[in-house]
Design an enzyme around this catalytic site. Sequence first.
Site, PDB file in Angstrom:
ATOM      1  CD  GLU A  76      25.776  29.680 -26.236  1.00 44.12           C
ATOM      2  OE1 GLU A  76      25.982  30.755 -27.156  1.00 44.12           O
ATOM      3  OE2 GLU A  76      25.073  28.690 -26.777  1.00 44.12           O
ATOM      4  CG  ASP A  92      26.244  33.516 -28.336  1.00 43.30           C
ATOM      5  OD1 ASP A  92      26.593  32.737 -28.584  1.00 43.30           O
ATOM      6  OD2 ASP A  92      24.609  33.200 -27.504  1.00 43.30           O
ATOM      7  CB  ILE A  94      27.725  32.561 -33.398  1.00 42.51           C
ATOM      8  CG1 ILE A  94      29.380  32.485 -33.885  1.00 42.51           C
ATOM      9  CG2 ILE A  94      27.049  31.981 -34.525  1.00 42.51           C
ATOM     10  CD1 ILE A  94      30.132  31.384 -35.091  1.00 42.51           C
ATOM     11  CG  ASP A  95      21.984  34.711 -30.218  1.00 46.06           C
ATOM     12  OD1 ASP A  95      21.960  33.413 -29.398  1.00 46.06           O
ATOM     13  OD2 ASP A  95      21.099  35.558 -30.088  1.00 46.06           O
ATOM     14  CB  THR A  97      25.204  28.357 -33.330  1.00 47.53           C
ATOM     15  OG1 THR A  97      25.409  29.261 -32.171  1.00 47.53           O
ATOM     16  CG2 THR A  97      25.667  27.427 -33.528  1.00 47.53           C
ATOM     17  CG  ASP A 219      21.003  33.085 -25.257  1.00 48.97           C
ATOM     18  OD1 ASP A 219      22.347  32.921 -25.629  1.00 48.97           O
ATOM     19  OD2 ASP A 219      21.329  32.379 -24.556  1.00 48.97           O
TER      20      ASP A 219
END
Length: 271
Positions: A76, A92, A94-95, A97, A219
């Site tokens: 990402e 990702d 940190i999905d 955030t 995601d």
Amino acid sequence: MKQNIRDADPAELLELAVNLARRAGELARRTRAEAIGDVATKSTATDVVTAADQAAERLVVSALAELRPGDAVLGEETGASEGGSGVRWVLDPIDGTVNYLYGLPGYAVSLAAEIGGQVVAGVVHNPVTGEEWTAVRGRGAMRNWEPIRCSEVTELGMTLLATGFGYAADRRAHQARVVAEVLPLVRDIRRYGAAALDLCYAAEGRVDAYYEKGLNAWDHAAGGLIAAEAGLVVSGLRGAPPGPSMVIAAPAAIFDALHALLVELDADGGP
Ligand code: IPD
């Protein structure tokens, strides 16, 4: 030694993914206090990236470069890098955030491995709760190494439905019009703020189903495999694969009804 596609065993890719997701998640969790003081914006003023998103991504990308130098990576925060092995990692760091920024526990590292363009292994790791969902294609889905299955709901009216919204105001306005029409027809709506977790929650029946327009591959790559391996139909609209225009994850018994409703409401239309 250069890796190639013949070396790629999905179970081994999962083992590596789990190891890296745990390390990245721990880094994000441990450094949150400093990281949320170092925030930049992306597509809109509300679409943020913290120093921890970047550090966690660097950790995974550099470990993959060392351990599997021929693999491609799509991250990402750093974008795409090429590889010749036929394996691509989709990350990702940190999905969720915005949850991370606000100290809400609903965030996760999402890491999937594709072989020849097909997701074959994936992990979603929440470093706050210690929950870790995993799947290898064709071998079922697990939470913390216990098998999970999706809900057995049979009616749209009894469906607890998760969804999410993009960052751009005009897209949100369209998504709000759609959800306003959906809400009276389902049991209730949940908006947790991390698509990867929404998919994992659907995979184990914490919600019955999920849909969202506007997701990127990072995601939904890992969570989509986990959901499918837990028995959900994971798809786009009108036979399309899950992608930016729509991701639906729903038990087979309500998939057609949810799909028809989303088509009728032009859920994949608008900005
Ligand atoms: C976002 C989250 C959110 C979803 C957005 C995503 P991010 O990812 O998954 O739940 O509604 O569409 O962009 O920005 O936290 O990595």
